[in-house]
Design a protein around this motif. Structure first.
Motif, PDB file in Angstrom:
ATOM      1  N   THR A  22       2.200  30.009 -14.791  1.00 16.63           N
ATOM      2  CA  THR A  22       1.761  31.364 -14.461  1.00 16.63           C
ATOM      3  C   THR A  22       0.403  31.328 -13.792  1.00 16.63           C
ATOM      4  O   THR A  22      -0.237  30.277 -13.680  1.00 16.63           O
ATOM      5  N   TYR A  26      -0.010  37.170 -13.930  1.00 19.69           N
ATOM      6  CA  TYR A  26       1.193  37.209 -14.755  1.00 19.69           C
ATOM      7  C   TYR A  26       0.951  36.717 -16.173  1.00 19.69           C
ATOM      8  O   TYR A  26       1.870  36.669 -16.992  1.00 19.69           O
ATOM      9  N   PHE A  29       2.215  38.761 -19.202  1.00 19.70           N
ATOM     10  CA  PHE A  29       3.654  38.741 -19.430  1.00 19.70           C
ATOM     11  C   PHE A  29       4.093  37.408 -20.029  1.00 19.70           C
ATOM     12  O   PHE A  29       5.003  37.364 -20.870  1.00 19.70           O
ATOM     13  N   ALA A  33       5.953  36.821 -23.643  1.00 17.28           N
ATOM     14  CA  ALA A  33       7.096  35.922 -23.844  1.00 17.28           C
ATOM     15  C   ALA A  33       6.817  34.941 -24.982  1.00 17.28           C
ATOM     16  O   ALA A  33       7.681  34.680 -25.836  1.00 17.28           O
ATOM     17  N   ASP A 112      10.561  30.976 -17.311  1.00 18.93           N
ATOM     18  CA  ASP A 112       9.891  32.020 -16.546  1.00 18.93           C
ATOM     19  C   ASP A 112       9.133  32.929 -17.497  1.00 18.93           C
ATOM     20  O   ASP A 112       9.463  33.025 -18.695  1.00 18.93           O
ATOM     21  N   SER A 113       8.171  33.647 -16.963  1.00 22.95           N
ATOM     22  CA  SER A 113       7.380  34.547 -17.802  1.00 22.95           C
ATOM     23  C   SER A 113       8.095  35.858 -18.108  1.00 22.95           C
ATOM     24  O   SER A 113       7.663  36.602 -18.995  1.00 22.95           O
ATOM     25  N   ASP A 114       9.178  36.166 -17.385  1.00 26.66           N
ATOM     26  CA  ASP A 114       9.912  37.410 -17.645  1.00 26.66           C
ATOM     27  C   ASP A 114      11.105  37.160 -18.568  1.00 26.66           C
ATOM     28  O   ASP A 114      12.235  37.559 -18.290  1.00 26.66           O
ATOM     29  N   HIS A 240      16.641  36.870 -20.181  1.00 29.04           N
ATOM     30  CA  HIS A 240      15.917  36.702 -18.920  1.00 29.04           C
ATOM     31  C   HIS A 240      16.101  37.975 -18.089  1.00 29.04           C
ATOM     32  O   HIS A 240      17.212  38.296 -17.673  1.00 29.04           O
ATOM     33  N   PHE A 241      15.009  38.675 -17.844  1.00 33.07           N
ATOM     34  CA  PHE A 241      15.064  39.934 -17.094  1.00 33.07           C
ATOM     35  C   PHE A 241      14.946  39.617 -15.607  1.00 33.07           C
ATOM     36  O   PHE A 241      13.856  39.588 -15.037  1.00 33.07           O
ATOM     37  N   LYS A 246      11.919  45.258 -15.698  1.00 31.08           N
ATOM     38  CA  LYS A 246      11.330  44.435 -16.751  1.00 31.08           C
ATOM     39  C   LYS A 246      10.965  45.350 -17.918  1.00 31.08           C
ATOM     40  O   LYS A 246      10.823  46.568 -17.739  1.00 31.08           O
ATOM     41  N   TRP A 248       8.258  45.991 -19.101  1.00 26.56           N
ATOM     42  CA  TRP A 248       6.993  46.682 -18.809  1.00 26.56           C
ATOM     43  C   TRP A 248       7.060  47.519 -17.523  1.00 26.56           C
ATOM     44  O   TRP A 248       6.075  48.141 -17.139  1.00 26.56           O
ATOM     45  N   SER A 249       8.204  47.540 -16.854  1.00 28.04           N
ATOM     46  CA  SER A 249       8.317  48.321 -15.615  1.00 28.04           C
ATOM     47  C   SER A 249       9.706  48.944 -15.478  1.00 28.04           C
ATOM     48  O   SER A 249      10.224  49.068 -14.375  1.00 28.04           O
TER      49      SER A 249
END
Length: 324
Positions: A22, A26, A29, A33, A112-114, A240-241, A246, A248-249
């Protein structure tokens, strides 16, 4: 060319690690995670590492969790690789991880961070038999939807065949280095210069093609609106989004409320400015929305069962990437 750890807050403690790549933008996020990982896996026999190209400070949210911070020097390894406004050179850091941590970790789980780690069996992934492959991964949702069609980037490049999602990958460190995966990705980027490439994911699928191990979809449950109800049939460990929505969005409230509220509670405590952007939980449901929701699932049942039956419910089953 040497890829190495430039700075770190502490040395390794274990022979395997979960690693997030990251940057400063990011980092909140990635912290979220990791929060979900620790909440569901409080006892672990692996390091949790945040890798970055630039120096990062330890997020206050993780200060007491023994997280390893590593700044990685990649030199000129990714010069000339395709980038965009959304995807910078940092995108390729994941394929430098085996070289950066060679001699320290035998297995690396890149995330991944998402993602949210929602299962309590994360430690078992490090013991999977990768069948002498350098990477274990889950088939990308685009290929699960249309197994007999090439993905957009495959079609543009004149390719076809199995295709995995690079947001969750289990690396056999020595095998990855021996097979020169990173170098071959760079060579592929030069060969296909100017063609539509989804960055590291396209390049890894070009290079590995059928030389990767297919993991159970529970290790990378790629969350789309059209198959979310099937989640109850899967022993999901990692959500995994993958789209624009996400936790947050999620302005259209497509994601399950539990994911948005997990993000809200975490951000309220550590990043209150981000919590304010999450839609309120008081929106009513509409009948038409649910009818549409269930109809979309009905049209996807045959594809889901076909993908599910490759591994059934066994998280430990690893197969060749064959979609037939």
């Amino acid at each position: 060319m040497t890829i190495e750890i430039k700075a770190e807050n502490r040395p390794q403690k274990f022979k395997q690690s979960v690693i997030f790549c990251t940057d400063q933008g990011y980092l909140p996020f990635a912290s979220l995670a990791i929060h979900t990982l620790l909440r569901n896996n409080p006892v672990r026999d692996y390091d949790i590492c945040i890798a970055s190209l630039d120096a990062l400070d330890m997020p206050p949210a993780l200060a007491a969790d023994d997280i390893r911070l590593c700044q990685i020097d990649v030199g000129t390894a990714f010069d000339g690789m395709p980038v965009s406004k959304r995807f910078s050179i940092e995108t390729y850091l994941r394929i430098a991880l085996p070289e950066a941590f060679q001699g320290q970790y035998s297995r690396v789980l890149y995330l991944d961070s998402d993602v949210f780690v929602v299962g309590d069996a994360l430690d078992t992934i490090f013991h999977l038999d990768l069948m002498n492959c350098s990477v274990g991964a889950v088939t990308d949702i685009t290929k699960l939807k249309h197994p007999d069609r090439p993905t957009f980037d495959q079609k543009a490049l004149g390719l076809d065949g199995p295709y995995f999602n690079s947001g969750v990958m289990l690396f056999d460190v020595e095998r990855f280095i021996t097979m020169r995966v990173r170098e071959r990705c760079a060579e592929a980027a030069k060969f296909y210069q100017g063609e539509p490439i989804y960055f590291d994911q396209t390049l890894l699928n070009i290079v590995l093609q059928k030389e990767w191990a297919q993991l159970n979809m529970g290790w990378n449950w790629q969350w789309p609106f059209s198959r979310s109800l099937f989640e109850c049939f899967i022993d999901v460990q990692i959500v995994h989004f993958i789209g624009k929505d996400k936790p947050w969005s999620d302005h259209k409230r497509k994601l399950p409320l539990k994911y948005r509220e997990t993000a809200r509670r975490f951000f309220q405590k550590f990043y209150p400015e981000l919590a304010q952007k999450i839609p309120d939980a008081d929106a009513p449901l509409r009948n038409g929305t649910l009818y549409h929701y269930f109809f979309r699932h009905m049209t996807k049942i045959h594809l889901f069962t076909k993908g599910f039956n490759r591994h059934c419910g066994d998280l430990n089953r690893v197969l060749p990437p064959d979609l037939r």
